[in-house]
Write a protein that holds these residues in place. Structure first.
Motif, mmCIF file in Angstrom:
data_model
loop_
_atom_site.group_PDB
_atom_site.id
_atom_site.type_symbol
_atom_site.label_atom_id
_atom_site.label_comp_id
_atom_site.label_asym_id
_atom_site.label_seq_id
_atom_site.Cartn_x
_atom_site.Cartn_y
_atom_site.Cartn_z
ATOM 1 N N PHE A 181 0.823 -1.208 0.000
ATOM 2 C CA PHE A 181 0.000 0.000 0.000
ATOM 3 C C PHE A 181 0.861 1.263 0.000
ATOM 4 O O PHE A 181 0.513 2.263 -0.636
ATOM 5 C CB PHE A 181 -0.934 -0.006 1.208
ATOM 6 C CG PHE A 181 -1.989 -1.070 1.150
ATOM 7 C CD1 PHE A 181 -3.076 -0.953 0.290
ATOM 8 C CD2 PHE A 181 -1.904 -2.195 1.936
ATOM 9 C CE1 PHE A 181 -4.048 -1.933 0.223
ATOM 10 C CE2 PHE A 181 -2.875 -3.179 1.888
ATOM 11 C CZ PHE A 181 -3.942 -3.050 1.028
ATOM 12 N N ALA A 182 1.990 1.226 0.707
ATOM 13 C CA ALA A 182 2.870 2.390 0.733
ATOM 14 C C ALA A 182 3.479 2.654 -0.644
ATOM 15 O O ALA A 182 3.553 3.813 -1.093
ATOM 16 C CB ALA A 182 3.974 2.178 1.773
ATOM 17 N N LEU A 183 3.902 1.605 -1.330
ATOM 18 C CA LEU A 183 4.461 1.779 -2.677
ATOM 19 C C LEU A 183 3.402 2.246 -3.660
ATOM 20 O O LEU A 183 3.689 3.063 -4.553
ATOM 21 C CB LEU A 183 5.077 0.460 -3.144
ATOM 22 C CG LEU A 183 6.374 0.043 -2.444
ATOM 23 C CD1 LEU A 183 6.752 -1.386 -2.818
ATOM 24 C CD2 LEU A 183 7.502 1.005 -2.798
ATOM 25 N N THR A 184 2.190 1.756 -3.509
ATOM 26 C CA THR A 184 1.104 2.218 -4.371
ATOM 27 C C THR A 184 0.839 3.702 -4.173
ATOM 28 O O THR A 184 0.677 4.466 -5.138
ATOM 29 C CB THR A 184 -0.176 1.415 -4.088
ATOM 30 O OG1 THR A 184 0.093 0.023 -4.276
ATOM 31 C CG2 THR A 184 -1.295 1.844 -5.014
ATOM 32 N N ALA A 185 0.815 4.144 -2.923
ATOM 33 C CA ALA A 185 0.611 5.564 -2.639
ATOM 34 C C ALA A 185 1.751 6.411 -3.189
ATOM 35 O O ALA A 185 1.519 7.498 -3.738
ATOM 36 C CB ALA A 185 0.469 5.781 -1.133
ATOM 37 N N ARG A 186 2.978 5.927 -3.072
ATOM 38 C CA ARG A 186 4.124 6.688 -3.604
ATOM 39 C C ARG A 186 4.035 6.818 -5.119
ATOM 40 O O ARG A 186 4.337 7.886 -5.682
ATOM 41 C CB ARG A 186 5.425 6.011 -3.202
ATOM 42 C CG ARG A 186 6.661 6.751 -3.708
ATOM 43 C CD ARG A 186 7.931 6.119 -3.191
ATOM 44 N NE ARG A 186 9.108 6.776 -3.739
ATOM 45 C CZ ARG A 186 9.646 7.887 -3.275
ATOM 46 N NH1 ARG A 186 9.094 8.482 -2.231
ATOM 47 N NH2 ARG A 186 10.711 8.424 -3.822
#
Length: 200
Positions: A181-186
């Motif tokens: 989820f963090a990589l998707t947001a980035r």
């Protein structure tokens, strides 16, 4: 003695009421109350950052980046990515599913604000948004592999629910789950910055 001098010499008639100052009637006097304090440099910078962030969220990729913060919460309800506790026949036997969701949400929120605060440095890096996207897909594949192994092989091996072997799988699963989820947001933030950079 002229008429004007006679009017000046005689005091005002008490029956006519109090004599008002013509300057006060016109509002020419000093304003009552303390003057408003000017906004400090730190407060002005905060308002500028808040205004820029709100404008960033108005774009397509910016809106997706903001919505990515709620993806872990939505997945906990709709279970698009398998993530459930033992009482719901899930893979997390020791770590609470709520803790995993909270860590994923906080990490996604941190990545969103961190990437946006460095938008002047990352403006040209927006063209490389595919890197966190590909990394997110690989991380998700790794999470699904661990999830499948834990759900199937642990039953075959007869591993009990409280065995430490569960934690040896659940900790990497939690890290991979939150990282996805963090990589998707980035990636969404970088695409949003690229969208802003291309605006006329």
């Amino acid at each position: 003695m002229g008429k004007s001098e006679q009017e000046t010499d005689h005091p005002p008639d008490p029956g006519q009421g109090p004599v008002r100052d013509p300057k006060a009637a016109r509002g020419g006097g000093p304003p009552s109350g303390p003057a408003p304090e000017p906004i400090s440099a730190r407060g002005r910078a905060f308002l500028d950052e808040l205004t820029a962030f709100v404008g960033f969220l108005q774009g397509l990729w910016g809106a997706l980046a903001g919505a990515a913060v709620f993806f872990p919460l939505a997945n906990a309800s709709f279970t698009v990515i398998p993530m459930a506790p033992l009482d719901r026949e899930g893979a997390f036997h020791i770590l609470p599913a709520g803790l995993v969701t909270a860590i994923a949400t906080l990490l996604t929120l941190f990545v969103l604000f961190s990437a946006f605060s460095r938008r002047r440095v990352l403006a040209d890096a927006g063209r490389k948004a595919w890197i966190p996207l590909i990394a997110g897909v690989l991380v998700l594949i790794g999470y699904l592999i661990l999830h499948t192994v834990k759900m199937n092989l642990f039953d075959i091996w007869g591993v009990e629910s409280g065995h430490p072997a569960h934690l040896a799988f659940e900790l990497p699963m939690m890290v991979l789950y939150a990282a996805f989820f963090a990589l998707t947001a980035r990636a969404f933030v970088l695409l949003g910055l690229l969208e802003i950079h291309r605006r006329p």
